[in-house]
Design a protein around this motif. Structure first.
Motif, PDB file in Angstrom:
ATOM      1  N   GLU A   1     -62.972 -69.925  22.612  1.00 14.37           N
ATOM      2  CA  GLU A   1     -62.567 -70.142  20.996  1.00 14.37           C
ATOM      3  C   GLU A   1     -63.088 -71.800  20.418  1.00 14.37           C
ATOM      4  N   SER A   2     -63.875 -72.369  21.222  1.00 12.93           N
ATOM      5  CA  SER A   2     -64.467 -73.488  20.050  1.00 12.93           C
ATOM      6  C   SER A   2     -65.477 -73.099  19.561  1.00 12.93           C
ATOM      7  N   LEU A   3     -66.447 -71.932  20.049  1.00 11.32           N
ATOM      8  CA  LEU A   3     -67.726 -71.990  19.438  1.00 11.32           C
ATOM      9  C   LEU A   3     -67.217 -69.976  18.614  1.00 11.32           C
ATOM     10  N   LYS A   4     -65.875 -69.603  18.611  1.00  9.88           N
ATOM     11  CA  LYS A   4     -65.014 -68.982  17.372  1.00  9.88           C
ATOM     12  C   LYS A   4     -64.659 -69.858  16.207  1.00  9.88           C
ATOM     13  N   GLY A   5     -64.189 -71.207  16.189  1.00 17.94           N
ATOM     14  CA  GLY A   5     -63.492 -72.259  15.362  1.00 17.94           C
ATOM     15  C   GLY A   5     -64.875 -72.809  14.814  1.00 17.94           C
ATOM     16  N   VAL A   6     -66.557 -72.456  15.099  1.00 22.34           N
ATOM     17  CA  VAL A   6     -67.508 -72.771  14.775  1.00 22.34           C
ATOM     18  C   VAL A   6     -67.956 -71.984  13.854  1.00 22.34           C
ATOM     19  N   VAL A   7     -68.019 -70.637  14.378  1.00 22.22           N
ATOM     20  CA  VAL A   7     -68.479 -70.115  13.433  1.00 22.22           C
ATOM     21  C   VAL A   7     -67.912 -69.338  12.287  1.00 22.22           C
ATOM     22  N   ASN A   8     -66.459 -69.371  12.759  1.00 25.27           N
ATOM     23  CA  ASN A   8     -65.672 -69.567  11.188  1.00 25.27           C
ATOM     24  C   ASN A   8     -65.965 -70.259  10.102  1.00 25.27           C
ATOM     25  N   GLN A   9     -66.182 -71.770  10.731  1.00 25.71           N
ATOM     26  CA  GLN A   9     -66.117 -72.782  10.114  1.00 25.71           C
ATOM     27  C   GLN A   9     -67.770 -72.366   8.861  1.00 25.71           C
ATOM     28  N   LEU A  10     -68.538 -72.211  10.520  1.00 23.07           N
ATOM     29  CA  LEU A  10     -70.224 -71.675   9.417  1.00 23.07           C
ATOM     30  C   LEU A  10     -69.512 -69.980   8.518  1.00 23.07           C
ATOM     31  N   LEU A  11     -68.923 -69.397   8.726  1.00 22.22           N
ATOM     32  CA  LEU A  11     -68.147 -67.961   7.480  1.00 22.22           C
ATOM     33  C   LEU A  11     -67.888 -68.948   6.844  1.00 22.22           C
ATOM     34  N   ALA A  12     -67.350 -69.858   6.618  1.00 25.25           N
ATOM     35  CA  ALA A  12     -66.399 -70.605   5.362  1.00 25.25           C
ATOM     36  C   ALA A  12     -67.531 -70.985   4.749  1.00 25.25           C
ATOM     37  N   MET A  13     -68.606 -71.682   5.268  1.00 23.00           N
ATOM     38  CA  MET A  13     -69.282 -71.973   4.648  1.00 23.00           C
ATOM     39  C   MET A  13     -70.789 -71.623   3.654  1.00 23.00           C
ATOM     40  N   GLN A  14     -70.401 -70.606   4.929  1.00 27.44           N
ATOM     41  CA  GLN A  14     -71.144 -69.399   4.199  1.00 27.44           C
ATOM     42  C   GLN A  14     -71.209 -68.765   2.833  1.00 27.44           C
ATOM     43  N   GLU A  15     -69.838 -68.444   3.063  1.00 29.15           N
ATOM     44  CA  GLU A  15     -68.555 -68.072   1.240  1.00 29.15           C
ATOM     45  C   GLU A  15     -69.101 -68.893   0.657  1.00 29.15           C
ATOM     46  N   GLU A  16     -68.815 -70.196   0.865  1.00 32.42           N
ATOM     47  CA  GLU A  16     -68.740 -71.192   0.031  1.00 32.42           C
ATOM     48  C   GLU A  16     -70.304 -71.635  -0.898  1.00 32.42           C
ATOM     49  N   ASN A  17     -71.270 -71.159   0.471  1.00 32.49           N
ATOM     50  CA  ASN A  17     -72.542 -71.393  -0.664  1.00 32.49           C
ATOM     51  C   ASN A  17     -73.133 -70.344  -1.161  1.00 32.49           C
ATOM     52  N   LEU A  18     -72.371 -68.820  -0.554  1.00 33.08           N
ATOM     53  CA  LEU A  18     -72.606 -68.414  -1.720  1.00 33.08           C
ATOM     54  C   LEU A  18     -71.979 -67.986  -3.488  1.00 33.08           C
ATOM     55  N   LYS A  19     -70.696 -68.503  -3.087  1.00 29.12           N
ATOM     56  CA  LYS A  19     -70.387 -68.439  -4.525  1.00 29.12           C
ATOM     57  C   LYS A  19     -71.127 -69.677  -4.909  1.00 29.12           C
ATOM     58  N   ASN A  20     -71.450 -70.515  -4.397  1.00 30.00           N
ATOM     59  CA  ASN A  20     -72.483 -71.794  -5.606  1.00 30.00           C
ATOM     60  C   ASN A  20     -73.808 -71.013  -5.928  1.00 30.00           C
ATOM     61  N   ILE A  21     -73.815 -70.379  -4.836  1.00 25.39           N
ATOM     62  CA  ILE A  21     -75.225 -69.504  -5.519  1.00 25.39           C
ATOM     63  C   ILE A  21     -75.320 -68.693  -6.674  1.00 25.39           C
ATOM     64  N   ALA A  22     -74.150 -67.827  -6.510  1.00 26.40           N
ATOM     65  CA  ALA A  22     -73.752 -66.828  -7.437  1.00 26.40           C
ATOM     66  C   ALA A  22     -73.260 -68.070  -9.232  1.00 26.40           C
ATOM     67  N   GLU A  23     -73.204 -69.165  -8.844  1.00 28.43           N
ATOM     68  CA  GLU A  23     -73.102 -70.439 -10.039  1.00 28.43           C
ATOM     69  C   GLU A  23     -74.556 -70.503 -10.125  1.00 28.43           C
ATOM     70  N   LEU A  24     -75.330 -70.950  -9.138  1.00 29.70           N
ATOM     71  CA  LEU A  24     -76.230 -71.340  -9.369  1.00 29.70           C
ATOM     72  C   LEU A  24     -76.952 -70.062 -10.671  1.00 29.70           C
ATOM     73  N   LYS A  25     -76.945 -68.961  -9.856  1.00 29.00           N
ATOM     74  CA  LYS A  25     -77.669 -67.475 -11.072  1.00 29.00           C
ATOM     75  C   LYS A  25     -76.792 -68.208 -11.845  1.00 29.00           C
ATOM     76  N   LYS A  26     -75.775 -67.787 -12.408  1.00 27.94           N
ATOM     77  CA  LYS A  26     -75.552 -67.416 -13.465  1.00 27.94           C
ATOM     78  C   LYS A  26     -76.248 -69.427 -14.395  1.00 27.94           C
ATOM     79  N   ALA A  27     -76.153 -70.115 -13.716  1.00 26.40           N
ATOM     80  CA  ALA A  27     -76.657 -71.251 -14.527  1.00 26.40           C
ATOM     81  C   ALA A  27     -77.931 -71.087 -15.382  1.00 26.40           C
ATOM     82  N   ILE A  28     -78.549 -70.813 -14.203  1.00 22.09           N
ATOM     83  CA  ILE A  28     -80.439 -70.416 -14.293  1.00 22.09           C
ATOM     84  C   ILE A  28     -80.326 -69.254 -15.760  1.00 22.09           C
ATOM     85  N   GLY A  29     -78.677 -68.664 -15.606  1.00 21.86           N
ATOM     86  CA  GLY A  29     -79.376 -67.054 -16.706  1.00 21.86           C
ATOM     87  C   GLY A  29     -79.123 -68.439 -17.977  1.00 21.86           C
TER      88      GLY A  29
END
Length: 311
Positions: free
Chosen positions: A108-136
């Protein structure tokens, strides 16, 4: 002779009769083969035979029971051994169950960590998208920057157009013959203080806008090559405030050539542009305004430059 024959005959007859059933054994129930029994005796004999049969059966049953008891004891021993094994298995199962509970908690603890990592990954993907836009956006502006950006070589070339301190000093010597004597006298006054103390004293005077007292200190520090880039900048600022733009540009130029990464660079570029503007050198003024805006786009000096350009 006759007497011997009679004796022989007597013994022969006795032997013959001994082979036949004697009437004296009739009704003997203990005889192996009883005979001459009455009906009652026959019933008794029959009952006796049945009792003997039952007794034999009981003995057989007892023997079987003993055998069964022995087998039961063996089974009991086996069951006892198996019971111990089952007990050990039960203990092992309890341990496994306890470990499983711990593992479940860990899972259960690992599931919580995984969920946090997934949320962070999603946030990172958004940031990457924003960075790509800024790079454009940066890519779109790159051509404009390349066309209008003032390179360091161009910057140095432009700075070389300023009046140098040596040129200014030469002019000053011709127009003010007593200035050298005054500077030498002031230099003697500064000899008893460290350069660091003089710099701090000059900075305090600069902040109070006591330029007449501050200028000689920074000229002395420039001569001693103590913090020359910043000292030249501060001298340029003081001459800029006094609206002597040629002197200001001379010090700004020396400061920028010595070190162009100082905290003062946005203000130096802005005041250099304004100096050119006031000297009616619109081309150089425009170059310095654009350089400031592109090199320090988020600075308050860049915002001021945009306002001045738009006028």
């Amino acid at each position: 002779m006759i007497k011997q024959g009679l004796i022989l005959l007597l013994f022969s007859t006795s032997a013959l009769f001994s082979a036949e059933v004697s009437v004296f054994g009739a009704g003997n129930l203990d005889s192996p083969n009883p005979y001459g029994l009455t009906q009652s005796e026959k019933k008794i004999l029959e009952t006796k035979n049945k009792v003997e049969t039952v007794d034999t059966t009981v003995r057989v049953v007892k023997s079987d029971i003993q055998l069964i008891n022995e087998r039961l004891q063996g089974l009991e021993s086996i069951f006892e051994g198996e019971g111990n094994k089952l007990h050990n298995v039960s203990l092992s199962l309890n341990k496994i169950d306890a470990q499983s509970s711990k593992n479940q908690t860990d899972i259960e603890s690992l599931k919580g960590v995984v969920n946090q990592l997934l949320a962070m990954q999603e946030e990172n993907l958004k940031n990457i998208a924003e960075l790509k836009k800024a790079i454009g956006e940066i890519a779109k502006q790159s051509d404009h920057i390349n066309k209008n950006y003032l390179s360091r070589n161009e910057f140095e070339k432009n700075m070389q157009q300023f009046v140098t301190k040596q040129e200014f000093s030469s002019t000053s010597k011709q127009s003010q013959p007593t200035q050298q004597t005054q500077t030498q006298t002031q230099s003697l006054q500064f000899d008893g203080k460290s350069n660091e103390d003089l710099f701090n004293e000059g900075k305090a005077l600069f902040d109070k806008r006591l330029f007449t007292q501050a200028i000689p200190i920074f000229e002395h520090l420039v001569e001693k090559r103590f913090k020359p880039a910043e000292s030249n900048y501060l001298l340029g600022q003081m001459w800029f405030v006094r609206k002597d733009y040629e002197k200001a540009l001379s010090y700004f130029k020396t400061s920028a050539l010595l070190y162009d990464k100082g905290y003062w660079m946005p203000q130096l570029l802005l005041n250099s542009a304004i100096s050119f503007q006031n000297m009616k050198d619109i081309d150089n003024a425009s170059k310095f305004f654009n350089t400031l805006i592109q090199a320090y786009p988020d600075s308050k000096e860049a915002a001021e430059a945009k306002k001045l350009i738009s006028k």
